[in-house]
Design a protein around this motif. Structure first.
Motif, short mmCIF file in Angstrom:
data_model
loop_
_atom_site.label_atom_id
_atom_site.label_comp_id
_atom_site.label_asym_id
_atom_site.label_seq_id
_atom_site.Cartn_x
_atom_site.Cartn_y
_atom_site.Cartn_z
N UNK A 223 0.92 5.16 -10.13
CA UNK A 223 1.16 5.62 -8.77
C UNK A 223 -0.11 6.03 -8.05
N UNK A 224 0.01 6.10 -6.73
CA UNK A 224 -1.09 6.59 -5.91
C UNK A 224 -1.09 8.11 -6.03
N UNK A 225 -2.15 8.67 -6.61
CA UNK A 225 -2.19 10.12 -6.80
C UNK A 225 -3.61 10.61 -6.82
N UNK A 226 -3.75 11.91 -6.91
CA UNK A 226 -5.07 12.53 -6.90
C UNK A 226 -5.81 12.30 -8.20
N UNK A 243 -2.45 14.47 3.30
CA UNK A 243 -2.77 13.04 3.39
C UNK A 243 -2.71 12.37 2.02
N UNK A 244 -3.52 12.88 1.07
CA UNK A 244 -3.47 12.39 -0.29
C UNK A 244 -4.19 11.07 -0.51
N UNK A 245 -5.44 11.14 -1.01
CA UNK A 245 -6.13 9.89 -1.28
C UNK A 245 -6.33 9.66 -2.76
N UNK A 253 -2.30 2.22 -0.28
CA UNK A 253 -2.15 3.19 0.81
C UNK A 253 -2.35 4.63 0.33
N UNK A 254 -2.22 5.54 1.27
CA UNK A 254 -2.40 6.96 0.98
C UNK A 254 -1.15 7.54 0.31
N UNK A 255 -1.26 8.78 -0.16
CA UNK A 255 -0.09 9.48 -0.68
C UNK A 255 1.04 9.50 0.33
N UNK A 256 0.72 9.80 1.58
CA UNK A 256 1.77 9.89 2.61
C UNK A 256 2.48 8.55 2.83
N UNK A 257 1.81 7.46 2.52
CA UNK A 257 2.42 6.14 2.68
C UNK A 257 3.34 5.81 1.52
N UNK A 258 3.27 6.60 0.47
CA UNK A 258 4.03 6.33 -0.74
C UNK A 258 5.13 7.34 -1.02
N UNK A 259 5.25 8.37 -0.18
CA UNK A 259 6.33 9.33 -0.34
C UNK A 259 7.57 8.76 0.35
N UNK A 448 -19.55 10.29 -1.73
CA UNK A 448 -18.69 9.42 -0.92
C UNK A 448 -17.53 8.91 -1.75
N UNK A 449 -16.36 8.98 -1.14
CA UNK A 449 -15.14 8.53 -1.79
C UNK A 449 -14.69 7.26 -1.08
N UNK A 450 -14.60 6.19 -1.87
CA UNK A 450 -14.18 4.91 -1.29
C UNK A 450 -12.67 4.83 -1.49
N UNK A 451 -11.94 5.44 -0.59
CA UNK A 451 -10.50 5.64 -0.80
C UNK A 451 -9.68 5.26 0.43
#
Ligand SMILES: *[C@@H]1O[C@H](CO)[C@@H](O)[C@H](O)[C@H]1NC(C)=O
Ligand SMILES: *[C@@H]1O[C@H](CO)[C@@H](O)[C@H](O)[C@H]1NC(C)=O
Ligand SMILES: *[C@@H]1O[C@H](CO)[C@@H](O)[C@H](O)[C@H]1NC(C)=O
Ligand SMILES: *[C@@H]1O[C@H](CO)[C@@H](O)[C@H](O)[C@H]1NC(C)=O
Ligand SMILES: *[C@@H]1O[C@H](CO)[C@@H](O)[C@H](O)[C@H]1NC(C)=O
Ligand SMILES: *[C@@H]1O[C@H](CO)[C@@H](O)[C@H](O)[C@H]1NC(C)=O
Ligand SMILES: *[C@@H]1O[C@H](CO)[C@@H](O)[C@H](O)[C@H]1NC(C)=O
Ligand SMILES: *[C@@H]1O[C@H](CO)[C@@H](O)[C@H](O)[C@H]1NC(C)=O
Ligand SMILES: *[C@@H]1O[C@H](CO)[C@@H](O)[C@H](O)[C@H]1NC(C)=O
Ligand SMILES: *[C@@H]1O[C@H](CO)[C@@H](O)[C@H](O)[C@H]1NC(C)=O
Ligand SMILES: *[C@@H]1O[C@H](CO)[C@@H](O)[C@H](O)[C@H]1NC(C)=O
Length: 571
Positions: A223-226, A243-245, A253-259, A448-451
């Protein structure tokens, strides 16, 4: 049964809503005459499932220094461990948020280093609270906070760079022990047609990513998680609400796109299940509008994905000349959009004479991974004539979870006094302003976070409350300051001034780009726009609708402009 309870608690709250303010417009904190009596707290205790909690700072077992009340050796050993810190209601992941600086410069804190000769003080740590296990516990806590007009804070793990999990003299709702996890291969959101199903994982508010990932993996899912050392960031708390990256965000996608669905208790005492079919405005706001603002989330249901193999690319470079280092920063940034669009996600840092980066991509061969990273590898090799030495390579993992276990299992990273600022660098900035940005990133030795990019850019910016700047973003850069405990208020103010310079310089250069609410500072410029962009007005309307008592307020959160700096009195 629960419905009846909700109806009752709504009635109860209704009866004291009118008297909930003592007309000073201020909230009650510990030590004031308005603070509830022991009997009143005992009454609360009788309504909740657990004894009340009395949070203390992380280092308190080391005191009194001459005769420690606990095992100080253990405290020192575990200091940087995020799981250890999150297991205690008074412990913040960044200990500076446990301390309180008075206007006169006196610091109320509890230092691990007892040689500093200070006593252990409560600082910013809440004094009493509820160890919530159920929505009913949370409803009782909310009722009580409203009845006595208490300053309330919500703490989950305490991974927080804006001090939102703490509050001086506050009453805390601690959600860490809400640990239920269920996987459902045929999950249907409430109110959705029966044929709308997801392979979904539902996590209680207190579940941490290491736990969520393990359960997902047992079911062949990822899953998309921290991602943090030890995996102690909460899966159902501020991470999502801000937001959750993830390194998987460029692919999924981001956390918000997966809830898919969220359960939440609001300040009216209502226990709501929100999704795209019901209370969709609140569902929208909870996905990016910020933690501690709309209500107390009790569980989140996420999409999961088939567990896939991943390839990791890593690259490291050493540089001998400052001019070349700045050129390298700009050059590496310029290559990020293509990488994220292909599905690469990862994490890097720029020193003043070096660069480190590692990233992953799911479901491709090492050969394909090599081809898509070739421009970056070649770019660095091309700088060899200017004194840059670099190495790059690949590791193939049978599954994402194997990569996670390999790289992130060991605890660490926490227990450091830190403040930082972030910027969500857009595609446009990376194409046109990369060399100007590089000057600042060189100066602050940025990470830098490439997220972002990739899938994150393909999703409708208005589908979730999260800052629309995310949809244009490719990388998130961070610049920070840290210090040893015992630093004076003046020394900390000096570092704060340095931070403010970086904030201003980046803001002036990239005014449209915004910052990530969960990784930012208390000194962001025009924070409403910087964190929420054009969504701010709508988020504020939703906040007013679902939190009519204005119980939930956090630093730089939606609606916090209506409060004083301490967030204790309405303006
Ligand atoms: C009203 O609130 C103020 C500020 O929190 C506090 O000092 C005062 O004691 C309160 N008064 C009463 C009657 O509770
Ligand atoms: C204190 O903690 C250390 C490290 O965890 C452990 O080795 C030691 O046995 C503990 N001491 C006592 C008295 O429990
Ligand atoms: C600073 O203010 C705090 C809170 O009012 C007080 O307790 C402390 O003694 C003061 N310190 C000095 C040095 O005046
Ligand atoms: C603790 O504080 C003392 C006194 O300021 C200092 O000399 C020492 O280096 C500090 N120890 C650590 C581990 O930071
Ligand atoms: C669910 O059923 C409806 C009506 O039969 C259909 O229009 C829709 O496409 C189906 N949705 C999915 C996700 O299968
Ligand atoms: C650094 O590199 C630049 C560009 O290659 C060159 O012009 C400059 O002289 C170098 N400076 C030093 C101190 O070597
Ligand atoms: C990104 O990829 C496109 C298409 O392959 C290519 O034309 C472009 O030069 C690449 N951009 C950079 C900065 O390498
Ligand atoms: C480079 O960074 C190191 C570590 O942060 C610092 O000690 C050093 O002074 C810096 N050098 C330059 C030339 O800025
Ligand atoms: C993984 O890659 C294979 C081969 O390219 C492809 O057939 C498959 O659909 C991909 N799986 C997923 C889940 O993306
Ligand atoms: C990547 O491709 C290049 C060029 O084909 C080759 O020289 C290099 O060995 C490859 N690296 C790995 C780790 O496969
Ligand atoms: C860069 O310098 C570090 C520290 O001196 C060293 O460990 C590393 O191997 C160097 N990397 C390269 C690519 O030369």
């Amino acid at each position: 049964m629960l419905d009846v309870f909700v109806a009752l608690s709504l009635l109860v709250i209704g009866s004291f809503a009118g008297t909930s303010s003592n007309n000073t417009g201020c909230l009650c904190t510990f030590g004031q005459p308005c603070w509830p009596t022991e009997d009143q707290f005992a009454e609360l205790e009788s309504q909740v499932s657990q004894p009340l909690i009395y949070p203390v700072p992380s280092a308190s077992p080391c005191y009194p220094a001459t005769d420690p009340s606990g095992n100080c050796t253990q405290v020192a050993q575990e200091w940087v461990d995020g799981s250890w810190r999150s297991s205690m209601p008074g412990s913040m992941e960044a200990p500076n948020f446990e301390s309180f600086i008075f206007k006169n410069g006196t610091i109320s804190a509890c230092y691990l280093n007892t040689s500093l000769g200070a006593s252990c003080e409560q600082g910013n740590v809440p004094v009493i609270g509820v160890d919530a296990r159920t929505p009913q516990d949370i409803q009782a806590a909310i009722n009580f906070a409203l009845q006595y007009d208490l300053k309330l804070v919500v703490k989950n793990t305490g991974h927080d760079f804006l001090g939102r999990s703490a509050g001086r003299g506050a009453f805390v709702v601690w959600t860490h022990n809400m640990k239920s996890i269920t996987y459902d291969a045929q999950f249907t959101p409430q109110g959705a047609p029966a044929n709308e199903t997801y392979q979904a994982l539902t996590v209680g508010a207190g579940v941490q990513w290491y736990e969520a990932y393990a359960t997902a993996n047992q079911n062949g899912r990822m899953m998309v998680g921290g991602l943090s050392l030890g995996g102690s960031v909460g899966a159902g708390g501020g991470w999502l609400q801000g937001g959750g990256h993830s390194a998987l965000s460029p692919t999924y996608g981001l956390g918000v796109d997966n809830a898919i669905e969220i359960s939440v208790v609001t300040s009216t005492g209502a226990y709501l299940t929100v999704n795209n079919n019901q209370y969709s405005d609140l569902f929208w706001a909870l996905r990016g509008g910020g933690g501690g603002t709309f209500g107390i989330v009790t569980s989140v249901t996420y999409r999961t994905y088939q567990q896939l193999p991943v390839v990791m690319y890593y690259v490291q470079a050493n540089v001998t000349n400052a001019t070349v280092m700045k050129e390298l920063i700009g050059g590496v940034l310029r290559l990020q959009p293509n990488l994220t669009d292909e599905g690469w996600g990862g994490y890097g840092s720029f020193g003043n004479d070096s660069m480190d980066f590692f990233g992953i991509i799911p479901n491709v061969s090492t050969t394909a991974a090599n081809i898509s990273t070739q421009p970056l590898t070649d770019y660095l090799l091309g700088l060899e004539v200017q004194g840059v030495s670099s190495v790059a390579g690949f590791y193939a993992f049978d599954s994402w979870y194997e990569w996670y276990t390999y790289l992130w299992s060991e605890a660490g990273q926490n227990g450091v006094n830190i403040m930082f600022t972030s910027r969500l660098l857009s595609r446009d900035t990376l194409a046109n302003r990369y060399s100007d940005v590089a000057e600042i990133l060189y100066d602050c030795q940025a990470s830098f976070d490439m997220i972002a990019g990739g899938k994150v850019s393909q999703i409708d910016p208005d589908s979730a409350g999260v800052n629309p700047a995310w949809r244009n973003a490719i990388v998130e850069t961070t610049c920070g300051v840290s210090w040893q405990e015992g630093a004076t208020a003046e020394e900390i103010a000096g570092l704060t001034d340095q931070l403010k310079v970086w904030i201003k310089d980046t803001y002036d250069l990239t005014p449209q780009d915004g910052a990530y609410f969960n990784e930012a500072s208390l000194y962001e410029i025009d924070w409403q726009y910087t964190f929420f962009g054009s969504h701010y007005t709508k988020l504020k309307e939703i906040k007013d609708k679902y939190d009519p008592y204005r119980l939930f307020v956090v630093a730089e959160g939606v609606g916090s402009e209506d409060w004083n700096e301490e967030l204790t009195c309405r303006c």
